[in-house]
Design an enzyme around this catalytic site. Structure first.
Site, short mmCIF file in Angstrom:
data_model
loop_
_atom_site.label_atom_id
_atom_site.label_comp_id
_atom_site.label_asym_id
_atom_site.label_seq_id
_atom_site.Cartn_x
_atom_site.Cartn_y
_atom_site.Cartn_z
N GLY A 1 0.60 -5.59 13.40
CA GLY A 1 0.28 -5.35 15.00
C GLY A 1 -0.34 -6.50 15.71
O GLY A 1 -0.28 -7.72 15.15
N GLU B 1 -5.14 -11.01 4.43
CA GLU B 1 -6.15 -10.76 5.23
C GLU B 1 -7.57 -11.47 5.18
O GLU B 1 -8.23 -11.67 5.89
CB GLU B 1 -6.49 -9.24 5.17
N ASP C 1 -5.93 -3.98 4.33
CA ASP C 1 -6.10 -2.76 4.45
C ASP C 1 -4.76 -1.72 4.52
O ASP C 1 -3.94 -2.32 3.62
CB ASP C 1 -6.69 -2.51 5.98
N GLY D 1 0.61 -4.71 8.98
CA GLY D 1 0.84 -3.43 9.29
C GLY D 1 2.37 -2.98 8.61
O GLY D 1 2.60 -1.84 8.41
#
Length: 333
Positions: A45, A116, A124, A93
């Site tokens: 995103g 990340e 995540d 995402g």
């Protein structure tokens, strides 16, 4: 009759309510999700917008992750056949949109990674659920190093369920759409058939095959410091390369990631997403996420100044605090 619905567009443009509506719509039997533009399935995103919101104390920093995780949970509990055609870059995402679905189809163009820790975050979108369930210590290796899996290796690692050559994806899609009221097994048969007809790179070994023994041994530690110590003691070219990679990552992110996967190994997807939402809010309060995004995505100098700068300086208490309940602000699924 609508046998399939197709999602096209950027990750952040997929409304959860739409996906939930399709599940209840008796005219829809199957959901196929694919990327637009040909290069990527979805690389994530708008992280820049989230960082700006976080700095300003804007609710978007909460709402973005909340909406994303509710969608991840919807996909993970979907009752109708859900097929993600991950033909291209699949990161951030994009992982959450695919990996929790029943079917994930990789091609030779697939590039999968969860990088990340390089931007002061953690893997995540449910990474705490699926990563510790991969073979041996592969999940922790991928999570800490951000190692990139390509093509058929995405299937061999257990991230994808099928491999189909990119040029055959259109034919696969047509065969899926032509199914009449398909069951899970009907969809599986079509995917299996197209995989059998895709021989590209079938004879090539898994890129990490020769390193799996080392990964399982070197990344088998209860702390990030333990992993680093194992790598330095080993001294092999592979171990040295991983140690060098980890030396560039956010120390805080690596410690959060290890504990995330340790906890996630025995949690449900729902429990993991609630835990990860807590971690996102801790990262929004810290320094490293903003610095990582600046260094990697904005200024692109690739020289983040992490705070704290070493693993030893990251207190166990600060890590534990990141996992604490947010009370009324906790994610509700």
């Amino acid at each position: 009759m609508l046998p399939a619905s197709q999602l096209r567009g950027a990750c952040q443009h997929i409304p959860t309510l739409t996906v939930q509506k399709w599940e209840k719509d008796s005219k829809i039997d199957l959901v196929i999700i694919k990327g637009a533009g040909g290069k990527a399935f979805c690389a994530g995103g708008d992280i820049r917008a989230v960082t700006e919101a976080g700095k300003a104390g804007d609710p978007l920093a909460q709402d973005f992750f909340k909406e994303e995780y509710i969608l991840n949970n919807t996909i993970g509990t979907y009752e109708k056949p859900y097929v993600a055609l991950i033909d291209g870059i699949t990161m951030g995402g994009g992982v959450g949109l695919s990996v929790h679905g029943r079917f994930r189809v990789a091609t030779e163009k697939t590039l999968f990674a969860m990088p990340e820790t390089a931007i002061g975050l953690f893997p995540d979108v449910g990474g705490g659920y699926f990563l510790p369930r991969l073979q041996g210590r592969l999940g922790l290796f991928l999570a800490l190093t951000g190692f990139r899996l390509r093509g058929r290796d995405v299937l061999r690692a257990g991230v994808a369920t099928h491999f189909v050559e990119s040029e055959k994806i259109a034919a696969l899609e047509k065969d899926l759409v032509d199914l009449k009221s398909p069951s899970i097994s009907d969809v599986a048969k079509v995917l299996d058939l197209h995989q059998q007809q895709s021989g590209l790179d079938a004879d090539k070994p898994f890129a990490l095959e020769q390193h799996m023994e080392a990964i399982n041994r070197l990344f088998d530690a209860s702390s990030v410091e333990g992993v680093i110590e194992n790598l330095k003691k080993d001294g092999s070219p592979f171990a040295k390369k991983q140690a060098e990679t980890l030396s560039k990552m956010s120390p805080t992110s690596m410690k959060l990631t290890l504990k995330q996967l340790q906890h996630g190994a025995s949690m449900s997807l729902q429990e993991v997403l609630i835990m990860e939402f807590r971690l996102t809010q801790a990262c929004m309060k810290g320094q490293d996420f903003y610095e990582g995004v600046r260094a990697v995505l904005i200024d692109k100098d690739q020289s983040p100044k992490w705070q704290p700068g070493t693993l030893e300086e990251v207190s166990e208490q600060s890590v534990e605090d990141s996992f604490k309940s947010l009370g009324e602000r906790d994610l509700k699924l």
